[in-house]
Write a protein that holds these residues in place. Sequence first.
Motif, PDB file in Angstrom:
ATOM      1  N   ALA A 182      41.329  49.452  46.834  1.00 23.76           N
ATOM      2  CA  ALA A 182      40.016  50.088  46.939  1.00 23.76           C
ATOM      3  C   ALA A 182      39.648  50.799  45.647  1.00 23.76           C
ATOM      4  O   ALA A 182      38.509  50.701  45.161  1.00 23.76           O
ATOM      5  CB  ALA A 182      40.005  51.073  48.114  1.00 23.76           C
ATOM      6  N   GLU A 183      40.594  51.522  45.051  1.00 29.24           N
ATOM      7  CA  GLU A 183      40.320  52.237  43.808  1.00 29.24           C
ATOM      8  C   GLU A 183      40.018  51.267  42.670  1.00 29.24           C
ATOM      9  O   GLU A 183      39.137  51.521  41.829  1.00 29.24           O
ATOM     10  CB  GLU A 183      41.517  53.122  43.456  1.00 29.24           C
ATOM     11  CG  GLU A 183      41.682  54.344  44.362  1.00 29.24           C
ATOM     12  CD  GLU A 183      40.489  55.281  44.260  1.00 29.24           C
ATOM     13  OE1 GLU A 183      40.101  55.661  43.141  1.00 29.24           O
ATOM     14  OE2 GLU A 183      39.918  55.610  45.314  1.00 29.24           O
ATOM     15  N   ARG A 184      40.748  50.167  42.645  1.00 30.14           N
ATOM     16  CA  ARG A 184      40.484  49.171  41.600  1.00 30.14           C
ATOM     17  C   ARG A 184      39.086  48.583  41.749  1.00 30.14           C
ATOM     18  O   ARG A 184      38.346  48.444  40.770  1.00 30.14           O
ATOM     19  CB  ARG A 184      41.535  48.060  41.682  1.00 30.14           C
ATOM     20  CG  ARG A 184      41.283  46.888  40.714  1.00 30.14           C
ATOM     21  CD  ARG A 184      42.367  45.832  40.828  1.00 30.14           C
ATOM     22  NE  ARG A 184      42.484  45.340  42.196  1.00 30.14           N
ATOM     23  CZ  ARG A 184      41.670  44.415  42.728  1.00 30.14           C
ATOM     24  NH1 ARG A 184      40.643  43.934  42.026  1.00 30.14           N
ATOM     25  NH2 ARG A 184      41.858  44.008  43.951  1.00 30.14           N
ATOM     26  N   LEU A 185      38.700  48.249  42.984  1.00 27.59           N
ATOM     27  CA  LEU A 185      37.371  47.685  43.226  1.00 27.59           C
ATOM     28  C   LEU A 185      36.276  48.703  42.916  1.00 27.59           C
ATOM     29  O   LEU A 185      35.224  48.353  42.365  1.00 27.59           O
ATOM     30  CB  LEU A 185      37.270  47.223  44.686  1.00 27.59           C
ATOM     31  CG  LEU A 185      38.132  46.003  45.047  1.00 27.59           C
ATOM     32  CD1 LEU A 185      38.243  45.858  46.562  1.00 27.59           C
ATOM     33  CD2 LEU A 185      37.544  44.734  44.441  1.00 27.59           C
TER      34      LEU A 185
ATOM     35  N   GLY B 239      36.511  51.075  40.727  1.00 28.15           N
ATOM     36  CA  GLY B 239      36.432  51.174  39.271  1.00 28.15           C
ATOM     37  C   GLY B 239      35.643  50.033  38.659  1.00 28.15           C
ATOM     38  O   GLY B 239      35.069  50.179  37.569  1.00 28.15           O
ATOM     39  N   GLU B 240      35.577  48.904  39.360  1.00 28.68           N
ATOM     40  CA  GLU B 240      34.804  47.757  38.880  1.00 28.68           C
ATOM     41  C   GLU B 240      33.370  47.774  39.399  1.00 28.68           C
ATOM     42  O   GLU B 240      32.596  46.862  39.103  1.00 28.68           O
ATOM     43  CB  GLU B 240      35.488  46.458  39.320  1.00 28.68           C
ATOM     44  CG  GLU B 240      36.885  46.273  38.723  1.00 28.68           C
ATOM     45  CD  GLU B 240      37.623  45.093  39.330  1.00 28.68           C
ATOM     46  OE1 GLU B 240      37.047  44.410  40.216  1.00 28.68           O
ATOM     47  OE2 GLU B 240      38.783  44.843  38.926  1.00 28.68           O
ATOM     48  N   GLY B 241      33.028  48.814  40.175  1.00 27.80           N
ATOM     49  CA  GLY B 241      31.681  48.899  40.730  1.00 27.80           C
ATOM     50  C   GLY B 241      31.437  47.950  41.885  1.00 27.80           C
ATOM     51  O   GLY B 241      30.276  47.724  42.253  1.00 27.80           O
ATOM     52  N   ARG B 242      32.478  47.436  42.481  1.00 30.78           N
ATOM     53  CA  ARG B 242      32.338  46.522  43.630  1.00 30.78           C
ATOM     54  C   ARG B 242      32.441  47.362  44.904  1.00 30.78           C
ATOM     55  O   ARG B 242      33.438  47.382  45.597  1.00 30.78           O
ATOM     56  CB  ARG B 242      33.417  45.437  43.568  1.00 30.78           C
ATOM     57  CG  ARG B 242      33.285  44.559  42.336  1.00 30.78           C
ATOM     58  CD  ARG B 242      34.561  43.812  41.992  1.00 30.78           C
ATOM     59  NE  ARG B 242      34.955  42.870  43.042  1.00 30.78           N
ATOM     60  CZ  ARG B 242      36.053  42.108  42.967  1.00 30.78           C
ATOM     61  NH1 ARG B 242      36.834  42.197  41.884  1.00 30.78           N
ATOM     62  NH2 ARG B 242      36.359  41.288  43.935  1.00 30.78           N
ATOM     63  N   TRP B 243      31.347  48.064  45.177  1.00 30.60           N
ATOM     64  CA  TRP B 243      31.384  49.106  46.199  1.00 30.60           C
ATOM     65  C   TRP B 243      31.578  48.572  47.618  1.00 30.60           C
ATOM     66  O   TRP B 243      32.282  49.196  48.421  1.00 30.60           O
ATOM     67  CB  TRP B 243      30.112  49.947  46.111  1.00 30.60           C
ATOM     68  CG  TRP B 243      29.939  50.604  44.784  1.00 30.60           C
ATOM     69  CD1 TRP B 243      28.968  50.366  43.849  1.00 30.60           C
ATOM     70  CD2 TRP B 243      30.793  51.599  44.220  1.00 30.60           C
ATOM     71  NE1 TRP B 243      29.155  51.149  42.740  1.00 30.60           N
ATOM     72  CE2 TRP B 243      30.270  51.919  42.929  1.00 30.60           C
ATOM     73  CE3 TRP B 243      31.938  52.254  44.659  1.00 30.60           C
ATOM     74  CZ2 TRP B 243      30.846  52.864  42.095  1.00 30.60           C
ATOM     75  CZ3 TRP B 243      32.527  53.192  43.823  1.00 30.60           C
ATOM     76  CH2 TRP B 243      31.988  53.498  42.557  1.00 30.60           C
ATOM     77  N   SER B 244      30.963  47.466  47.936  1.00 31.11           N
ATOM     78  CA  SER B 244      31.114  46.924  49.289  1.00 31.11           C
ATOM     79  C   SER B 244      32.575  46.592  49.585  1.00 31.11           C
ATOM     80  O   SER B 244      33.119  46.962  50.640  1.00 31.11           O
ATOM     81  CB  SER B 244      30.246  45.667  49.466  1.00 31.11           C
ATOM     82  OG  SER B 244      28.877  45.974  49.392  1.00 31.11           O
ATOM     83  N   GLU B 245      33.219  45.909  48.638  1.00 34.13           N
ATOM     84  CA  GLU B 245      34.621  45.553  48.839  1.00 34.13           C
ATOM     85  C   GLU B 245      35.510  46.789  48.823  1.00 34.13           C
ATOM     86  O   GLU B 245      36.514  46.868  49.552  1.00 34.13           O
ATOM     87  CB  GLU B 245      35.056  44.558  47.764  1.00 34.13           C
ATOM     88  CG  GLU B 245      34.337  43.223  47.844  1.00 34.13           C
ATOM     89  CD  GLU B 245      34.553  42.400  46.587  1.00 34.13           C
ATOM     90  OE1 GLU B 245      35.537  41.637  46.552  1.00 34.13           O
ATOM     91  OE2 GLU B 245      33.730  42.531  45.642  1.00 34.13           O
ATOM     92  N   ALA B 246      35.140  47.759  47.986  1.00 36.75           N
ATOM     93  CA  ALA B 246      35.921  48.998  47.940  1.00 36.75           C
ATOM     94  C   ALA B 246      35.862  49.732  49.271  1.00 36.75           C
ATOM     95  O   ALA B 246      36.870  50.271  49.751  1.00 36.75           O
ATOM     96  CB  ALA B 246      35.399  49.892  46.813  1.00 36.75           C
TER      97      ALA B 246
END
Length: 208
Positions: free
Chosen positions: A105-108, A110-117
Amino acid sequence: MSPIGREEAARRAAEELLKSPYERESLPDMLLRHFNQFLGDLADAAFGNGPVGGIVASVVILALVVAAAALVSWQLRRMSRRRGLVTGGLYGERVRTADEHRRAAERLAGEGRWSEAIQERLRAIARDLEERALVDGMPGRTADELAAEAAAALPDLAAELAAAARSFDDVTYGGVPGTSDAYATMAGLDDRLRQARPVPLAVAGEAS
């Protein structure tokens, strides 16, 4: 014309049975034929062999119909559960620990992939609650089911759990894009849940 002897008759009978009309049928065909014959006999008994035979045959036919309906219903539930394991549940196909879900979740995020996070953070919440035995490990569990079960042990966080389940469903099934604020809310709930202690069973029973 001289009569045929016993051995000759047996030989001719064997040859006749080997011809195509008498070839041995496959097991499924034989079972199907016997089943159809059985149903036909039941129908004849139901409509043509007096009241007692008709009642018995009708009961048997009804039992067969009920059994068939139960079998179909069971198969549909089984298929629905299989679909839930892949598409309707929280985790998907790969089993991870709560910490693995948090790191993902933190990695996602950090990539701005909020839905997946957001999805991964709720999975972290679910797995953490399972690891702490606050909820049962139920395959195919939905976010709403998780929130309802967790609320029984952590009633003070029931409203936040329900909101987290809605957020997960929104980004997963509703086409609602995730946001940094929604993820921050989910992460904050995760942190509070990790510090929370369940209410005693007696208190929970009185509250319900």
